[in-house]
Motif scaffolding. Sequence first.
Motif, PDB file in Angstrom:
ATOM      1  N   ALA A  36       0.107  -1.128   0.275  1.00  0.00           N
ATOM      2  CA  ALA A  36       0.083  -0.066  -0.248  1.00  0.00           C
ATOM      3  C   ALA A  36       1.277   1.267  -0.159  1.00  0.00           C
ATOM      4  N   VAL A  37       2.762   1.036   0.467  1.00  0.00           N
ATOM      5  CA  VAL A  37       3.293   2.201   0.182  1.00  0.00           C
ATOM      6  C   VAL A  37       4.590   1.918  -0.597  1.00  0.00           C
ATOM      7  N   GLU A  38       4.713   3.081  -1.180  1.00  0.00           N
ATOM      8  CA  GLU A  38       6.634   2.431  -2.297  1.00  0.00           C
ATOM      9  C   GLU A  38       7.372   2.367  -1.320  1.00  0.00           C
ATOM     10  N   PRO A  39       7.944   1.197  -1.794  1.00  0.00           N
ATOM     11  CA  PRO A  39       9.329   0.295  -1.545  1.00  0.00           C
ATOM     12  C   PRO A  39      10.338   0.768  -0.369  1.00  0.00           C
ATOM     13  N   ALA A  40      10.581   1.957  -0.908  1.00  0.00           N
ATOM     14  CA  ALA A  40      11.560   2.734  -0.151  1.00  0.00           C
ATOM     15  C   ALA A  40      11.467   2.978   1.216  1.00  0.00           C
ATOM     16  N   PRO A  41       9.989   3.415   1.325  1.00  0.00           N
ATOM     17  CA  PRO A  41       9.188   3.869   3.225  1.00  0.00           C
ATOM     18  C   PRO A  41       9.217   2.528   3.112  1.00  0.00           C
ATOM     19  N   ALA A  42       8.491   2.043   3.054  1.00  0.00           N
ATOM     20  CA  ALA A  42       8.191   0.341   3.549  1.00  0.00           C
ATOM     21  C   ALA A  42       9.325  -0.069   4.100  1.00  0.00           C
ATOM     22  N   ALA A  43      11.064  -0.144   3.043  1.00  0.00           N
ATOM     23  CA  ALA A  43      12.094  -0.474   3.287  1.00  0.00           C
ATOM     24  C   ALA A  43      12.029   0.554   5.094  1.00  0.00           C
ATOM     25  N   GLY A  44      12.201   1.864   5.053  1.00  0.00           N
ATOM     26  CA  GLY A  44      12.918   2.304   6.460  1.00  0.00           C
ATOM     27  C   GLY A  44      12.064   1.906   7.223  1.00  0.00           C
ATOM     28  N   LEU A  45      10.435   1.168   6.881  1.00  0.00           N
ATOM     29  CA  LEU A  45       9.988   0.864   8.648  1.00  0.00           C
ATOM     30  C   LEU A  45      10.443  -0.141   8.743  1.00  0.00           C
ATOM     31  N   VAL A  46      10.946  -1.438   7.584  1.00  0.00           N
ATOM     32  CA  VAL A  46      11.386  -2.381   8.557  1.00  0.00           C
ATOM     33  C   VAL A  46      12.854  -2.418   9.135  1.00  0.00           C
TER      34      VAL A  46
END
Length: 206
Positions: A141-151
């Motif tokens: 539901a979000v782009e990969p870059a912010p998702a990667a930052g979250l993980v």
Amino acid sequence: MRQERAARTRAALVRAAATEFVRHGYAGTSLKQVCEAAGGTMGALTFHFPAKRALADEVCGQAAVLTEAALLRVRTEAQSALQAVIDASHALAGLLTAQEVVLAAARLAREGTSPRRDWQALWTSVLRELLDRAWDEGMLAVEPAPAAGLVQCLMAGIEVHVQTAACPGRQQRQVGEQLAAAWALILPGLARAPHHTYLHPAGTSR
């Protein structure tokens, strides 16, 4: 017989170095401390590892081998890229709690003192690849870059928690349960509906 004894000595030195790196970091660890922790001599240490950098290199190299094997299993067995991200986080948490060399490599990476093989760079590259695939699959539901930052932030918290744990086994089961609870909270915002309902916050193996 001599080769076996040398192999045992080398293994004991690597274990001792990993423990000292976890406790004191690279700058705070001396070769004398490693010798004392391993119950060996400075001569034996310098025979196998002529400098502290060589010890750190060996610790990080062993951590890389364990981590690459765990990530390969995840990428082979997971049913989707996003599930593989979840499974990878559990695999990494398991290594941090069970393998001193991995926890040491994580601290060295965080300090910026990793030698040739940076543990964090090793798994974050796989993470980004999996999240790119999840995006292409239409699951994010979000782009990969912010998702990667979250993980990455999630795993940083897990690492610090394990680093500061003082009980035997470094609370392996508790860490897994906490990670699963975090994923249960994160997934409804990270994954598109109805995909998040098909994912396993505790990992596929559970």
